[in-house]
Design a protein around this motif. Structure first.
Motif, PDB file in Angstrom:
ATOM      1  N   GLU A   1       0.845  -1.188   0.000  1.00 35.04           N
ATOM      2  CA  GLU A   1       0.000   0.000   0.000  1.00 35.04           C
ATOM      3  C   GLU A   1       0.884   1.244   0.000  1.00 35.04           C
ATOM      4  N   LEU A   2       0.514   2.247  -0.786  1.00 42.71           N
ATOM      5  CA  LEU A   2       1.184   3.548  -0.749  1.00 42.71           C
ATOM      6  C   LEU A   2       0.298   4.496   0.045  1.00 42.71           C
ATOM      7  N   LEU A   3       0.805   4.955   1.168  1.00 41.84           N
ATOM      8  CA  LEU A   3       0.029   5.738   2.133  1.00 41.84           C
ATOM      9  C   LEU A   3       0.536   7.179   2.156  1.00 41.84           C
TER      10      LEU A   3
ATOM     11  N   ASP B   1      -2.936   4.764  -2.270  1.00 41.49           N
ATOM     12  CA  ASP B   1      -3.956   3.756  -1.985  1.00 41.49           C
ATOM     13  C   ASP B   1      -4.762   4.119  -0.756  1.00 41.49           C
ATOM     14  N   ALA B   2      -4.154   4.908   0.121  1.00 38.25           N
ATOM     15  CA  ALA B   2      -4.805   5.325   1.361  1.00 38.25           C
ATOM     16  C   ALA B   2      -4.194   6.642   1.803  1.00 38.25           C
ATOM     17  N   VAL B   3      -4.939   7.368   2.645  1.00 39.22           N
ATOM     18  CA  VAL B   3      -4.402   8.586   3.250  1.00 39.22           C
ATOM     19  C   VAL B   3      -4.595   8.511   4.753  1.00 39.22           C
ATOM     20  N   TYR B   4      -3.776   9.269   5.458  1.00 41.57           N
ATOM     21  CA  TYR B   4      -3.974   9.406   6.903  1.00 41.57           C
ATOM     22  C   TYR B   4      -4.159  10.881   7.215  1.00 41.57           C
TER      23      TYR B   4
ATOM     24  N   HIS C   1     -17.206   5.299   9.763  1.00 39.20           N
ATOM     25  CA  HIS C   1     -16.566   4.098   9.207  1.00 39.20           C
ATOM     26  C   HIS C   1     -15.128   4.352   8.748  1.00 39.20           C
ATOM     27  N   VAL C   2     -14.343   4.994   9.610  1.00 37.01           N
ATOM     28  CA  VAL C   2     -12.926   5.142   9.314  1.00 37.01           C
ATOM     29  C   VAL C   2     -12.298   3.752   9.221  1.00 37.01           C
ATOM     30  N   ASP C   3     -11.267   3.606   8.391  1.00 32.16           N
ATOM     31  CA  ASP C   3     -10.676   2.287   8.175  1.00 32.16           C
ATOM     32  C   ASP C   3      -9.746   1.860   9.299  1.00 32.16           C
TER      33      ASP C   3
ATOM     34  N   VAL D   1      -8.971   5.438   4.483  1.00 36.04           N
ATOM     35  CA  VAL D   1      -8.607   6.608   5.291  1.00 36.04           C
ATOM     36  C   VAL D   1      -8.305   6.136   6.710  1.00 36.04           C
ATOM     37  N   TYR D   2      -7.143   6.548   7.221  1.00 34.26           N
ATOM     38  CA  TYR D   2      -6.761   6.266   8.596  1.00 34.26           C
ATOM     39  C   TYR D   2      -6.709   7.595   9.358  1.00 34.26           C
TER      40      TYR D   2
END
Length: 415
Positions: free
Chosen positions: A9-11, A29-32, A92-94, A65-66
């Motif tokens: 995953e690229l965060l 792939d995801a953001v924080y 529903h945060v991941d 999303v984290y």
């Protein structure tokens, strides 16, 4: 050592909904992101509505999303912590990123279905520590930036099989051990561990020697008119090490920078997205130089691999205190989808006819280059020679010789 070959995953960081959209567009792939006052970047947090909007958007395009609740909390913080955890459960945060044992216990009590990611502030540097957090409910551990590749290999070899591992691959390094810093609190009464770091390690300091028997006779030590940036670090950059990191089986590769611009996000995310994809397609032909060339265009400090290759590395201090890039800057942001034509652009710095621009195209490592031939006033459509960003969100019409999409970023080459 190759444990497994899977695409990580690229965060990417997201200090706002708009930044999240840019990060996703350029390949994250995801953001924080943070929550109001309860993460370690309290000046880069989205409000509850913005966070919910980010999560809804991310899920609509198959992304994650984290949210960070990674402060070291006081008892007075727990009422707000409970409120934030309930909100994150509702939207529903991941996953929630946390480091304080009390906060983690509270998350497990209130929202047991939310995955817990252990923050880098928890200093996970061994598989024993990783297993401790796994036994206490962690889905993922984020390694301390100090970890070298031998340590990471041991963790990957001995950790519980279903425990995910995340590590930083790019961005600012903290002067303190995994960010556990008290310098800001001491010098400016702003606690880094409560999310309000003043970045005191980036300040210029005047250093002097005083001879014991001659008090008041101060002799400067390695200083100039700017002072000495003795505590400031270079930025982490592991673009060359991407093959080793992927081969170790790391599940998530993390970019630092929730306070960074959309331009920085687009440049860095795009470089690492292309690097990861290219290596996965053809490992034998991986050449990090073309990705590094892109990262050099956006860096504002020197780059270092820190301790990844050498635990005794000393080349990671930024003694010149550099905070800018002398060659390139944020030019603007495309505001509409269009084919080779006059395009509406939100400007970020001064633009003039004759300037050299680079269009950052998602999933393409080499930007499209062109020279501004025509600029038009947004309201009157009259040709103008130059425009300065006099207000937030100021726009201009520009002739662009390529097909463009809304949200794409323009980079300006300085004269």
């Amino acid at each position: 050592m190759i444990l497994k070959m899977k695409k990580p995953e690229l965060l990417a960081p997201a200090g706002s909904f708009e930044k999240a959209k840019v990060a996703f567009m350029y390949g994250a792939d995801a953001v924080y992101c943070g929550t109001a006052s309860l993460s370690l970047r309290s000046r880069a947090e989205v409000d509850d509505n913005d966070l919910e909007k980010t999560i809804i958007y991310a899920h609509s395009i198959g992304k994650k999303v984290y949210a960070a609740l990674n402060i070291y909390a006081w008892d007075s913080n727990y009422e707000e912590i409970e409120k934030q955890v309930k909100m994150l459960d509702k939207v529903h945060v991941d996953a929630i990123i946390a480091s304080d044992g009390g906060v983690i216990q509270k998350i497990r009590e209130i929202a047991p279905n939310i995955d817990i990611h252990i923050s880098t502030q928890a200093n996970v540097l061994s598989y024993h520590s990783a297993k401790f957090w796994y036994d206490n409910g962690a889905k993922r551990v984020i390694l301390g930036r100090e970890a070298g590749k031998e340590q990471i290999e041991e963790i990957m070899k001995n950790k519980p099989e279903d425990l995910e591992v995340e590590m930083f691959i790019h961005g600012a390094l903290c002067w303190a051990y995994s960010g556990r810093c008290f310098l800001s609190q001491y010098l400016s009464c702003r606690s880094a561990n409560l999310g309000d770091c003043s970045q005191s390690c980036r300040w210029a300091y005047n250093l002097y020697l005083e001879e014991k028997n001659n008090p008041g006779n101060l002799m400067p030590v390695e200083t100039d008119e700017k002072g000495t940036y003795i505590l400031s670090s270079k930025d982490l950059c592991l673009i060359k090490e991407i093959p080793q990191i992927i081969e170790m089986g790391i599940e998530s590769l993390k970019i630092e920078g929730r306070l960074k611009t959309e331009y920085y996000l687009a440049s860095v995310v795009n470089a690492y997205r292309n690097a990861i994809d290219d290596y996965m397609k053809n490992p034998d032909e991986y050449d990090h130089t073309k990705y590094l060339n892109e990262l050099e265009k956006v860096k504002t400090r020197g780059l270092t691999e820190f301790y990844f290759n050498n635990p005794n590395n000393k080349d990671f201090q930024e003694y010149e205190g550099k905070q800018y890039n002398p060659n390139f800057e944020f030019g603007g942001k495309i505001l509409e989808d269009k084919e080779k034509d006059i395009v509406l652009v939100e400007i970020k710095n001064k633009l003039s006819v004759g300037d050299s621009l680079e269009l950052l195209v998602p999933n393409q490592i080499t930007p499209e280059k062109f020279v501004i031939e025509k600029l038009y006033d947004e309201e009157t459509n009259e040709e103008i020679p130059t425009i300065n960003p006099g207000k937030l969100g100021q726009k201009v019409k520009m002739l662009i010789p390529f097909n463009v999409k809304q949200g794409w970023i323009l980079r300006r080459k300085k004269q």
